[in-house]
Design a protein around this motif. Structure first.
Motif: not given
Ligand code: GLU
Length: 293
Positions: A63-68, A96-99, A106-113
């Protein structure tokens, strides 16, 4: 005089030591009360076993970092595959990662693959390069020693891919001299060594390399999970999946050992996707069939 001083010095030290010892022995002096106000004697061995606890609660850090940050395959069609045309990484595992990102932010784009292979995924999780592994990974007892898994989110089974017309129709046709191709670090190579101990097993770093080797005639059969093999057969219709499933490969999402908060959140995501029908939709979108119940 000097001697006297030294003796008094020692006396002070001895007296201090005696006081400390008796304080311990009494087990009730106010200085021994713990924060909770309990007054039992402190244990002789302080609990110094802060065993390899993961940097607790990666959720807070995420959460602190702002992305999963999710470790996914880039070489596995239908699950995690880097589309050479768009450059996008796509597949069931990516969705699944986006979900999960959506649940956290609350935002699927807060994702790094990040790309993982069967061999690199556990070390990358343990090094803290990724928050979770979402990469066609079977839940096994051996792996449970190193990581914690979510509930099962996909049911696969090991099977075989051959060139159409191959004499190999099932695992019993794999004999001495048969060249079997697989990926390093997968359950598939381990299982095939048990089921067909006479075969020659060639291990590759990733599935696209293994598939390229099959196409180039460097092996007779490629083995891994049926769903991955169906993806390959879709990429090249000269190949077909044969022999049914000869193992169960239930997939789980792996988190660092002890990271129960993230594990729970992921289980909630899986459950609510299943309840809402979103899971079935996603499954059908990628696999082309409905999940068997
Ligand atoms: N599900 C199997 C495994 O976890 C094979 C697929 C893979 O290599 O990721 O090893």
């Amino acid at each position: 005089m000097k001697m006297f001083k030294r003796l008094t010095g020692m006396g002070v030290i001895l007296a201090l030591a005696a006081m400390m010892l008796s304080a311990c022995g009494q087990g009730g002096g106010s200085s021994n009360s713990n924060a909770a106000g309990n007054t039992e004697a402190p244990k002789a061995e302080a609990p110094k076993t802060e065993t390899a606890a993961p940097q607790a609660g990666s959720l807070e850090e995420i959460k602190k970092r702002g992305k999963f940050v999710a470790g996914v395959k880039y070489d596995t069609f239908l699950f995690g595959f880097k589309n050479p045309t768009s450059g996008q990484v796509e597949g069931f595992d990516v969705d699944m990662a986006k979900a999960i990102a959506k649940k956290i932010f609350g935002d699927e784009t807060k994702l790094e693959l990040k790309e993982v292979t069967s061999k690199t995924r556990i070390p990358m999780l343990q090094n803290g390069d990724i928050d979770a592994i979402i990469a066609t990974m079977t839940i096994t007892d051996e792996r449970k020693q190193q990581v914690d898994f979510s509930d099962v989110y996909f049911k696969a089974g090991q099977s075989l891919l051959v060139k159409k017309g191959s004499p190999i129709k099932s695992v019993t046709d794999i004999k001495k001299g048969t060249k079997v191709l697989g990926a390093k670090g997968s359950t598939s190579v381990k299982n095939i060594r048990e089921k067909a101990p006479e075969a020659t097993v060639l291990e590759f770093d990733n599935y696209q390399d293994a598939f390229a080797a099959l196409k180039a005639g460097q092996g007779d059969v490629l083995t891994t999970d049926n769903a991955i093999l169906y993806g390959m057969a879709k990429q090249d219709p000269n190949f077909e999946v044969v022999g049914g499933n000869f193992t169960d490969e239930p997939y789980g999402i792996a988190v660092k050992k002890g990271d129960t908060e993230l594990q729970q959140l992921i289980n909630d995501v899986i459950k609510s996707m299943q309840e809402s029908g979103e899971y079935d939709k996603l499954y059908e979108q990628w696999m082309g069939v409905k999940p068997s119940k």
